[in-house]
Motif scaffolding. Structure first.
Motif, PDB file in Angstrom:
ATOM      1  N   ILE A 139       0.310  -4.916   3.006  1.00 14.30           N
ATOM      2  CA  ILE A 139       1.530  -4.331   3.784  1.00 14.30           C
ATOM      3  C   ILE A 139       1.762  -2.970   3.592  1.00 14.30           C
ATOM      4  O   ILE A 139       1.004  -2.300   2.858  1.00 14.30           O
ATOM      5  CB  ILE A 139       2.726  -5.083   3.840  1.00 14.30           C
ATOM      6  N   ASN A 140       2.286  -2.166   4.602  1.00 14.85           N
ATOM      7  CA  ASN A 140       2.738  -0.741   4.743  1.00 14.85           C
ATOM      8  C   ASN A 140       1.315  -0.046   4.719  1.00 14.85           C
ATOM      9  O   ASN A 140       1.214   0.848   3.813  1.00 14.85           O
ATOM     10  CB  ASN A 140       3.432  -0.377   3.360  1.00 14.85           C
ATOM     11  N   ALA A 141       0.216  -0.521   5.407  1.00  9.98           N
ATOM     12  CA  ALA A 141      -1.025   0.338   5.395  1.00  9.98           C
ATOM     13  C   ALA A 141      -1.196   1.907   5.987  1.00  9.98           C
ATOM     14  O   ALA A 141      -1.819   2.554   5.616  1.00  9.98           O
ATOM     15  CB  ALA A 141      -1.985  -0.560   6.284  1.00  9.98           C
ATOM     16  N   GLU A 142       0.042   1.947   6.761  1.00  8.61           N
ATOM     17  CA  GLU A 142       0.259   3.293   7.400  1.00  8.61           C
ATOM     18  C   GLU A 142       0.768   4.399   6.293  1.00  8.61           C
ATOM     19  O   GLU A 142       0.788   5.554   6.448  1.00  8.61           O
ATOM     20  CB  GLU A 142       1.295   3.284   8.553  1.00  8.61           C
ATOM     21  N   LYS A 143       1.357   3.726   4.943  1.00  6.98           N
ATOM     22  CA  LYS A 143       1.758   4.764   4.091  1.00  6.98           C
ATOM     23  C   LYS A 143       1.050   4.918   3.014  1.00  6.98           C
ATOM     24  O   LYS A 143       1.104   5.366   1.932  1.00  6.98           O
ATOM     25  CB  LYS A 143       3.389   4.241   3.606  1.00  6.98           C
ATOM     26  N   VAL A 144      -0.280   4.379   3.058  1.00  4.79           N
ATOM     27  CA  VAL A 144      -1.408   4.804   1.987  1.00  4.79           C
ATOM     28  C   VAL A 144      -1.673   6.150   1.869  1.00  4.79           C
ATOM     29  O   VAL A 144      -1.705   6.913   2.933  1.00  4.79           O
ATOM     30  CB  VAL A 144      -2.739   4.002   2.470  1.00  4.79           C
ATOM     31  N   LYS A 145      -1.846   6.752   0.668  1.00  5.67           N
ATOM     32  CA  LYS A 145      -2.204   8.207   0.527  1.00  5.67           C
ATOM     33  C   LYS A 145      -3.496   8.389   0.408  1.00  5.67           C
ATOM     34  O   LYS A 145      -4.400   7.374  -0.121  1.00  5.67           O
ATOM     35  CB  LYS A 145      -1.436   8.549  -0.744  1.00  5.67           C
TER      36      LYS A 145
ATOM     37  N   HIS B 259      -6.189  -9.600   5.332  1.00  3.72           N
ATOM     38  CA  HIS B 259      -5.146  -9.550   6.425  1.00  3.72           C
ATOM     39  C   HIS B 259      -4.145  -8.291   6.099  1.00  3.72           C
ATOM     40  O   HIS B 259      -3.619  -7.918   5.206  1.00  3.72           O
ATOM     41  CB  HIS B 259      -4.102 -10.553   6.398  1.00  3.72           C
ATOM     42  N   VAL B 260      -4.537  -7.339   6.987  1.00  2.00           N
ATOM     43  CA  VAL B 260      -3.764  -5.821   6.951  1.00  2.00           C
ATOM     44  C   VAL B 260      -2.678  -5.535   7.798  1.00  2.00           C
ATOM     45  O   VAL B 260      -3.235  -5.981   9.084  1.00  2.00           O
ATOM     46  CB  VAL B 260      -4.814  -4.558   6.733  1.00  2.00           C
ATOM     47  N   TYR B 261      -1.658  -5.090   7.432  1.00  2.00           N
ATOM     48  CA  TYR B 261      -0.545  -5.035   8.458  1.00  2.00           C
ATOM     49  C   TYR B 261       0.071  -3.460   8.278  1.00  2.00           C
ATOM     50  O   TYR B 261       0.268  -3.077   7.161  1.00  2.00           O
ATOM     51  CB  TYR B 261       0.684  -5.924   8.296  1.00  2.00           C
ATOM     52  N   ALA B 262       0.275  -2.831   9.306  1.00  2.00           N
ATOM     53  CA  ALA B 262       0.914  -1.568   9.153  1.00  2.00           C
ATOM     54  C   ALA B 262       2.283  -1.241   8.852  1.00  2.00           C
ATOM     55  O   ALA B 262       2.485  -0.401   7.873  1.00  2.00           O
ATOM     56  CB  ALA B 262       0.921  -0.842  10.581  1.00  2.00           C
ATOM     57  N   GLY B 263       3.024  -2.279   9.000  1.00  2.00           N
ATOM     58  CA  GLY B 263       4.469  -2.061   8.360  1.00  2.00           C
ATOM     59  C   GLY B 263       4.540  -3.023   7.417  1.00  2.00           C
ATOM     60  O   GLY B 263       3.606  -3.679   6.807  1.00  2.00           O
TER      61      GLY B 263
ATOM     62  N   PRO C 109      -3.389   2.343  11.741  1.00  2.00           N
ATOM     63  CA  PRO C 109      -3.523   2.556  10.280  1.00  2.00           C
ATOM     64  C   PRO C 109      -4.027   1.469   9.632  1.00  2.00           C
ATOM     65  O   PRO C 109      -4.338   1.683   8.475  1.00  2.00           O
ATOM     66  CB  PRO C 109      -1.965   2.790  10.078  1.00  2.00           C
ATOM     67  N   GLU C 110      -4.055   0.189  10.073  1.00  2.00           N
ATOM     68  CA  GLU C 110      -4.710  -0.856   9.424  1.00  2.00           C
ATOM     69  C   GLU C 110      -6.288  -0.710   9.149  1.00  2.00           C
ATOM     70  O   GLU C 110      -6.824  -1.099   8.117  1.00  2.00           O
ATOM     71  CB  GLU C 110      -4.463  -2.120   9.995  1.00  2.00           C
TER      72      GLU C 110
ATOM     73  N   ALA D 156       1.049  -1.073  -0.066  1.00  2.00           N
ATOM     74  CA  ALA D 156       0.008  -0.065  -0.016  1.00  2.00           C
ATOM     75  C   ALA D 156       0.792   1.387  -0.213  1.00  2.00           C
ATOM     76  O   ALA D 156       0.204   2.314  -0.032  1.00  2.00           O
ATOM     77  CB  ALA D 156      -0.892   0.060   1.355  1.00  2.00           C
ATOM     78  N   GLU D 157       2.100   1.066   0.003  1.00  2.00           N
ATOM     79  CA  GLU D 157       2.993   2.287  -0.043  1.00  2.00           C
ATOM     80  C   GLU D 157       2.810   3.167  -1.345  1.00  2.00           C
ATOM     81  O   GLU D 157       2.925   2.864  -2.299  1.00  2.00           O
ATOM     82  CB  GLU D 157       4.512   1.898   0.163  1.00  2.00           C
TER      83      GLU D 157
END
Length: 141
Positions: free
Chosen positions: A57-63, A123-127, A97-98, A20-21
């Motif tokens: 992965i990287n759900a915290e970096k979604v725009k 399955h969603v992960y922040a990192g 963030p997930e 998701a970055e």
């Protein structure tokens, strides 16, 4: 010609990995929802769970585009008087963030028993780390 309907024993569930970055939340959620439902496969059947298992992965970096970071509201209600809470997308991103990705995808899958069954395959992960390496997920995008 008869319409082909896959049997539940014939359904083979793949594992797909989405990063998701720097992806736009809505566009990412559409592709995830299609993969969960199985709409990207030729054997799509509306009343069966023949989609893939999806790892994000990287759900915290979604725009989020525009001013949605400050203006978009996530509202929850406990059912009690005064039990309504309101968080902005920025606050949700800091706390969990997930939830941004899960909430967007949940609105795009059907409501009811089938929708709940399909949603369990997400399955969603922040990192960038995830515990599903044994399933050998295929990278999407």
């Amino acid at each position: 010609m008869k319409t082909y309907l896959p049997k539940t024993a014939e359904i083979e569930k793949n594992w797909i990995l989405f990063d998701a970055e720097n992806e736009i939340l809505g566009k990412l959620a559409v592709t995830i929802a299609d993969s969960l439902r199985g709409k990207d496969q030729p054997t799509y059947t509306p009343h069966l769970d023949n989609g893939a298992n999806v790892i994000v992965i990287n759900a915290e970096k979604v725009k989020l585009t525009g001013a949605k970071e400050e203006k978009k509201k996530y509202i929850s209600y406990s059912g009690w008087m005064g039990g309504q809470s309101e968080l902005t997308a920025k606050e949700v991103r800091e706390k969990k963030p997930e939830h941004l990705v899960k909430h967007a995808v949940e609105g795009m899958i059907p409501k009811g028993r089938l929708g709940r069954q399909i949603f369990r395959n997400l399955h969603v992960y922040a990192g960038a780390e995830h515990p599903h390496t044994a399933q050998k997920p295929v990278k999407a995008n």
